[in-house]
Design an enzyme around this catalytic site. Structure first.
Site, PDB file in Angstrom:
ATOM      1  N   ASP A  40     -30.989 -20.615 -93.494  1.00 38.94           N
ATOM      2  CA  ASP A  40     -30.383 -20.736 -94.821  1.00 38.94           C
ATOM      3  C   ASP A  40     -31.352 -21.441 -95.754  1.00 38.94           C
ATOM      4  O   ASP A  40     -31.825 -22.541 -95.455  1.00 38.94           O
ATOM      5  CB  ASP A  40     -29.057 -21.493 -94.735  1.00 38.94           C
ATOM      6  CG  ASP A  40     -28.191 -21.260 -95.967  1.00 38.94           C
ATOM      7  OD1 ASP A  40     -28.390 -20.241 -96.666  1.00 38.94           O
ATOM      8  OD2 ASP A  40     -27.308 -22.103 -96.244  1.00 38.94           O
ATOM      9  N   TYR A  90     -32.400 -22.478-100.026  1.00 41.02           N
ATOM     10  CA  TYR A  90     -31.839 -23.363-101.059  1.00 41.02           C
ATOM     11  C   TYR A  90     -32.475 -22.945-102.381  1.00 41.02           C
ATOM     12  O   TYR A  90     -33.068 -23.754-103.065  1.00 41.02           O
ATOM     13  CB  TYR A  90     -32.230 -24.794-100.665  1.00 41.02           C
ATOM     14  CG  TYR A  90     -31.436 -25.934-101.219  1.00 41.02           C
ATOM     15  CD1 TYR A  90     -30.054 -25.967-101.151  1.00 41.02           C
ATOM     16  CD2 TYR A  90     -32.084 -27.040-101.781  1.00 41.02           C
ATOM     17  CE1 TYR A  90     -29.345 -27.060-101.626  1.00 41.02           C
ATOM     18  CE2 TYR A  90     -31.387 -28.134-102.254  1.00 41.02           C
ATOM     19  CZ  TYR A  90     -30.006 -28.141-102.171  1.00 41.02           C
ATOM     20  OH  TYR A  90     -29.313 -29.236-102.634  1.00 41.02           O
ATOM     21  N   HIS A 143     -28.267 -25.139-108.425  1.00 41.96           N
ATOM     22  CA  HIS A 143     -27.463 -25.732-107.351  1.00 41.96           C
ATOM     23  C   HIS A 143     -28.131 -27.015-106.836  1.00 41.96           C
ATOM     24  O   HIS A 143     -27.481 -28.045-106.699  1.00 41.96           O
ATOM     25  CB  HIS A 143     -27.309 -24.720-106.209  1.00 41.96           C
ATOM     26  CG  HIS A 143     -26.619 -25.261-104.989  1.00 41.96           C
ATOM     27  ND1 HIS A 143     -25.281 -25.601-104.980  1.00 41.96           N
ATOM     28  CD2 HIS A 143     -27.083 -25.542-103.742  1.00 41.96           C
ATOM     29  CE1 HIS A 143     -24.946 -26.054-103.771  1.00 41.96           C
ATOM     30  NE2 HIS A 143     -26.029 -26.029-103.009  1.00 41.96           N
ATOM     31  N   ARG A 157     -27.953 -38.406-106.017  1.00 40.11           N
ATOM     32  CA  ARG A 157     -29.032 -39.247-106.557  1.00 40.11           C
ATOM     33  C   ARG A 157     -29.105 -39.062-108.067  1.00 40.11           C
ATOM     34  O   ARG A 157     -29.979 -38.356-108.570  1.00 40.11           O
ATOM     35  CB  ARG A 157     -30.395 -38.847-105.947  1.00 40.11           C
ATOM     36  CG  ARG A 157     -30.511 -38.963-104.433  1.00 40.11           C
ATOM     37  CD  ARG A 157     -31.834 -38.385-103.958  1.00 40.11           C
ATOM     38  NE  ARG A 157     -31.957 -36.982-104.346  1.00 40.11           N
ATOM     39  CZ  ARG A 157     -31.457 -35.964-103.626  1.00 40.11           C
ATOM     40  NH1 ARG A 157     -30.846 -36.178-102.491  1.00 40.11           N
ATOM     41  NH2 ARG A 157     -31.598 -34.722-104.058  1.00 40.11           N
ATOM     42  N   GLU A 187     -19.641 -21.479-100.243  1.00 40.07           N
ATOM     43  CA  GLU A 187     -20.937 -21.326-100.903  1.00 40.07           C
ATOM     44  C   GLU A 187     -21.186 -19.842-101.149  1.00 40.07           C
ATOM     45  O   GLU A 187     -21.223 -19.042-100.211  1.00 40.07           O
ATOM     46  CB  GLU A 187     -22.075 -21.927-100.061  1.00 40.07           C
ATOM     47  CG  GLU A 187     -22.051 -23.453-100.071  1.00 40.07           C
ATOM     48  CD  GLU A 187     -23.313 -24.096 -99.483  1.00 40.07           C
ATOM     49  OE1 GLU A 187     -24.079 -23.388 -98.788  1.00 40.07           O
ATOM     50  OE2 GLU A 187     -23.530 -25.297 -99.736  1.00 40.07           O
ATOM     51  N   GLU A 202     -23.423 -16.976-101.577  1.00 41.98           N
ATOM     52  CA  GLU A 202     -24.822 -16.678-101.252  1.00 41.98           C
ATOM     53  C   GLU A 202     -24.985 -15.180-101.041  1.00 41.98           C
ATOM     54  O   GLU A 202     -24.022 -14.438-100.888  1.00 41.98           O
ATOM     55  CB  GLU A 202     -25.242 -17.402 -99.952  1.00 41.98           C
ATOM     56  CG  GLU A 202     -25.062 -18.901 -99.991  1.00 41.98           C
ATOM     57  CD  GLU A 202     -25.858 -19.634 -98.900  1.00 41.98           C
ATOM     58  OE1 GLU A 202     -26.784 -19.031 -98.323  1.00 41.98           O
ATOM     59  OE2 GLU A 202     -25.527 -20.813 -98.650  1.00 41.98           O
ATOM     60  N   ASP A 251     -21.269 -19.298 -97.040  1.00 46.05           N
ATOM     61  CA  ASP A 251     -21.709 -20.368 -96.140  1.00 46.05           C
ATOM     62  C   ASP A 251     -20.735 -21.539 -96.277  1.00 46.05           C
ATOM     63  O   ASP A 251     -21.005 -22.539 -96.929  1.00 46.05           O
ATOM     64  CB  ASP A 251     -23.139 -20.789 -96.521  1.00 46.05           C
ATOM     65  CG  ASP A 251     -23.672 -21.898 -95.633  1.00 46.05           C
ATOM     66  OD1 ASP A 251     -23.199 -22.028 -94.488  1.00 46.05           O
ATOM     67  OD2 ASP A 251     -24.561 -22.636 -96.092  1.00 46.05           O
ATOM     68  N   ARG A 267     -18.028 -30.766 -96.739  1.00 48.26           N
ATOM     69  CA  ARG A 267     -18.849 -31.700 -97.512  1.00 48.26           C
ATOM     70  C   ARG A 267     -18.779 -33.131 -97.002  1.00 48.26           C
ATOM     71  O   ARG A 267     -19.760 -33.880 -97.104  1.00 48.26           O
ATOM     72  CB  ARG A 267     -18.425 -31.671 -98.988  1.00 48.26           C
ATOM     73  CG  ARG A 267     -18.588 -30.327 -99.670  1.00 48.26           C
ATOM     74  CD  ARG A 267     -20.014 -29.835 -99.636  1.00 48.26           C
ATOM     75  NE  ARG A 267     -20.149 -28.569-100.365  1.00 48.26           N
ATOM     76  CZ  ARG A 267     -21.209 -27.774-100.274  1.00 48.26           C
ATOM     77  NH1 ARG A 267     -22.235 -28.121 -99.497  1.00 48.26           N
ATOM     78  NH2 ARG A 267     -21.248 -26.642-100.951  1.00 48.26           N
ATOM     79  N   GLN A 324     -20.865 -33.253 -93.959  1.00 49.73           N
ATOM     80  CA  GLN A 324     -22.260 -33.101 -94.390  1.00 49.73           C
ATOM     81  C   GLN A 324     -22.824 -34.425 -94.926  1.00 49.73           C
ATOM     82  O   GLN A 324     -23.949 -34.822 -94.591  1.00 49.73           O
ATOM     83  CB  GLN A 324     -22.334 -32.021 -95.467  1.00 49.73           C
ATOM     84  CG  GLN A 324     -23.745 -31.672 -95.927  1.00 49.73           C
ATOM     85  CD  GLN A 324     -23.748 -30.527 -96.957  1.00 49.73           C
ATOM     86  OE1 GLN A 324     -22.708 -29.961 -97.284  1.00 49.73           O
ATOM     87  NE2 GLN A 324     -24.930 -30.197 -97.449  1.00 49.73           N
ATOM     88  N   TYR A 342     -26.116 -35.631 -92.774  1.00 46.51           N
ATOM     89  CA  TYR A 342     -27.258 -34.795 -93.172  1.00 46.51           C
ATOM     90  C   TYR A 342     -28.608 -35.488 -93.174  1.00 46.51           C
ATOM     91  O   TYR A 342     -29.642 -34.822 -93.168  1.00 46.51           O
ATOM     92  CB  TYR A 342     -26.994 -34.131 -94.525  1.00 46.51           C
ATOM     93  CG  TYR A 342     -27.388 -34.923 -95.746  1.00 46.51           C
ATOM     94  CD1 TYR A 342     -28.513 -34.544 -96.491  1.00 46.51           C
ATOM     95  CD2 TYR A 342     -26.649 -36.013 -96.175  1.00 46.51           C
ATOM     96  CE1 TYR A 342     -28.869 -35.258 -97.625  1.00 46.51           C
ATOM     97  CE2 TYR A 342     -27.003 -36.708 -97.293  1.00 46.51           C
ATOM     98  CZ  TYR A 342     -28.107 -36.330 -98.024  1.00 46.51           C
ATOM     99  OH  TYR A 342     -28.451 -37.035 -99.134  1.00 46.51           O
ATOM    100  N   LYS A 377     -21.925 -27.088 -91.247  1.00 47.38           N
ATOM    101  CA  LYS A 377     -22.232 -25.727 -91.672  1.00 47.38           C
ATOM    102  C   LYS A 377     -22.014 -24.686 -90.578  1.00 47.38           C
ATOM    103  O   LYS A 377     -21.877 -23.500 -90.879  1.00 47.38           O
ATOM    104  CB  LYS A 377     -23.716 -25.651 -92.077  1.00 47.38           C
ATOM    105  CG  LYS A 377     -24.097 -26.534 -93.246  1.00 47.38           C
ATOM    106  CD  LYS A 377     -23.689 -25.902 -94.551  1.00 47.38           C
ATOM    107  CE  LYS A 377     -24.300 -26.642 -95.723  1.00 47.38           C
ATOM    108  NZ  LYS A 377     -24.067 -25.925 -96.982  1.00 47.38           N
ATOM    109  N   THR A 411     -19.585 -18.765 -90.837  1.00 47.49           N
ATOM    110  CA  THR A 411     -20.323 -18.164 -91.952  1.00 47.49           C
ATOM    111  C   THR A 411     -19.832 -16.731 -92.024  1.00 47.49           C
ATOM    112  O   THR A 411     -19.757 -16.057 -91.004  1.00 47.49           O
ATOM    113  CB  THR A 411     -21.849 -18.176 -91.683  1.00 47.49           C
ATOM    114  OG1 THR A 411     -22.266 -19.506 -91.382  1.00 47.49           O
ATOM    115  CG2 THR A 411     -22.635 -17.653 -92.880  1.00 47.49           C
ATOM    116  N   THR A 458     -26.820 -21.398-102.012  1.00 47.54           N
ATOM    117  CA  THR A 458     -25.787 -21.247-103.036  1.00 47.54           C
ATOM    118  C   THR A 458     -26.401 -20.803-104.348  1.00 47.54           C
ATOM    119  O   THR A 458     -27.351 -21.416-104.836  1.00 47.54           O
ATOM    120  CB  THR A 458     -25.057 -22.583-103.246  1.00 47.54           C
ATOM    121  OG1 THR A 458     -24.594 -23.033-101.982  1.00 47.54           O
ATOM    122  CG2 THR A 458     -23.890 -22.425-104.195  1.00 47.54           C
TER     123      THR A 458
HETATM  124 MN    MN Z   1     -25.860 -22.673 -97.788  1.00 47.17          MN
END
Ligand code: MN
Length: 438
Positions: free
Chosen positions: A138, A140, A145, A154, A210, A212, A244, A248, A251, A255, A264, A268, A370
């Site tokens: 997967d 990004y 996103h 952040r 997500e 995708e 996907d 959260r 995650q 993560y 994840k 899927t 995403t």
């Molecule tokens: Mn994804």
């Protein structure tokens, strides 16, 4: 890179009337692939090609002898229960089969009677995951996103410094990939509730989707042999829709430092239909970089990629709650965007994946990541649409959602349309959330 040819002519009409209906996803110019069977009849899965509301059964085509040469060999490979053998044959075989089917399905074709005997109504079939997926990666590739997510985690430094240089990805899990119609239990996992000083185990409270696209690898590359960007698309069979699903809260806790794991890999969902790059040729658009951003490094750059390495695929996410279902209401649109906003192209993803010599194999799946567009209504995940769960979305019946609830269904749709070309579609990718295991 596939050139336009006679199969893209928007004036083509099929003897199969449902393929000529305005708005159909599957006109003669599309011809996507899936794996199907009629349930309950003891039939084996085999590959097929969509035409209107029917499927051309490739096992039946191979048996009939209606096609010749390379197209017949491709149909023979499509008689198997997954697309891998056909995928492994490469662009020349895929293209020969497309051309032969395009000609045989046209109004006035001599093959009409023979092919009519090979048709199965889509309404009667069940689909399977289109390929035996050895590995799933997967990416990004939406900078929007990545920026939206980065802001939540952040605020001072949303986009990490590597983003504009290297296509970011992680190795996902293939075993839990299911085809449209997939239902899965809300995952259970470790989370650190806000304010708590220790994690606990329990059902996910922040379940997300997500939006995708899935890119299916066709012919592979040998271990140790990178694929140059000028050849990258020769290794791509086609594109499907991909959801996907993401937990959260799991995650956020798990993560760092190695990336997503159990948040994840519980499910899927992919669409049954895989649209070939050849079918997508009329909807190519230029790959561009905003002024001031780093230009792609040489191995990720080519004239063809700049000229037409991106695809203008229209995308939509629909949500249907149990209340809506009971009231007979269809899913409500919660996102509308296009694939052209992606920061990295299909060719760049594939080339980057192999630059270290990593070998891709027929049937491997690459997720785009995403696909959020530049504005909030184009965000392809609830975490963005609700600003991390702070601003619920309101559905037409007045219901609100911050995260997915038990019984919710998510429908992804994709299509391409432009002046001077036929409209083609991807069908649907539907998945449903079931309550967590008690
Ligand atoms: Mn994804």
């Amino acid at each position: 890179m596939t050139m336009l040819n006679e199969t893209h002519n928007p004036a083509l009409q099929s003897w199969m009337a449902s393929a000529n209906t305005p708005g159909t996803d599957f006109p003669l110019q599309n011809l996507p692939f899936a794996v199907f069977r009629r349930p309950g009849a003891g039939e084996a899965f085999r590959c097929g090609v969509a035409i209107g509301d029917q499927i051309v059964d490739l096992a039946a085509v191979a048996h009939s002898g209606v096609l010749a040469g390379e197209a017949a060999a491709a149909a023979q490979a499509g008689a198997q229960d997954k697309l891998n053998a056909l995928m492994a044959l490469g662009t020349s075989a895929w293209s020969a089969l497309r051309l032969a089917l395009s000609r045989a399905l046209r109004e006035g074709a001599a093959e009409q009677a023979a092919l009519q005997a090979c048709l199965v109504p889509q309404a009667e079939v069940a689909y399977d995951v289109p390929a035996r997926i050895g590995d799933y990666t997967d990416f990004y590739t939406s900078v929007h996103h990545a920026s939206n997510i980065g802001k939540l985690f952040r605020p001072d430094n949303p986009l990490l410094p590597n983003y504009k240089w290297v296509p970011i990805g992680y190795h996902g899990r293939a075993s839990s990939i299911g085809v449209s119609g997939q239902q899965f239990r809300r995952p259970i996992g470790q989370t650190l509730p806000p304010g708590a000083d220790a994690p606990s185990l329990g059902p996910c409270k922040r379940l997300d989707l997500e939006l995708e696209l899935g890119i299916f690898v066709g012919s592979g590359n040998a271990l140790g042999e990178p694929v140059p960007i000028t050849r990258a698309e020769d290794h791509v069979f086609g594109i499907c829709l991909l959801n996907d699903w993401s937990a959260r809260d799991i995650q956020a806790w798990e993560y760092q430092p190695l990336g997503p794991f159990l948040s994840k890999n519980f499910a899927t969902t992919v669409s049954p239909w895989v649209v070939t790059l050849e079918a997508l040729a009329p909807y190519r658009v230029a790959f561009t970089r905003p002024e001031g951003d780093p230009q792609p490094m040489a191995y990720l750059d080519s004239a063809a990629n700049r000229a037409e390495g991106a695809f203008d695929i229209q995308l939509q996410v629909g949500l249907q709650t149990p209340k809506m279902r009971e009231a007979g209401q269809p899913d409500a649109s919660i996102c509308r965007t296009t694939y052209r906003h992606a920061y990295w192209t299909v060719a760049q993803m594939l080339t980057h994946h192999t630059v270290n010599g990593c070998n891709l194999q027929p049937g491997d799946l690459l997720g785009s990541g995403t696909l959020s567009g530049p504005t909030l209504d184009q965000a392809g995940a609830l975490i963005e649409l609700t600003a991390g769960g702070k601003n619920p979305i309101v559905l037409p019946n007045g219901e609100q959602r911050t995260w997915l609830e038990d019984g919710d269904s998510v429908v992804l749709r994709g299509w391409c349309e432009r002046e001077g070309a036929a409209r083609i579609g991807f069908g649907e990718c539907v998945g449903k959330v079931l309550p967590a295991r008690p």
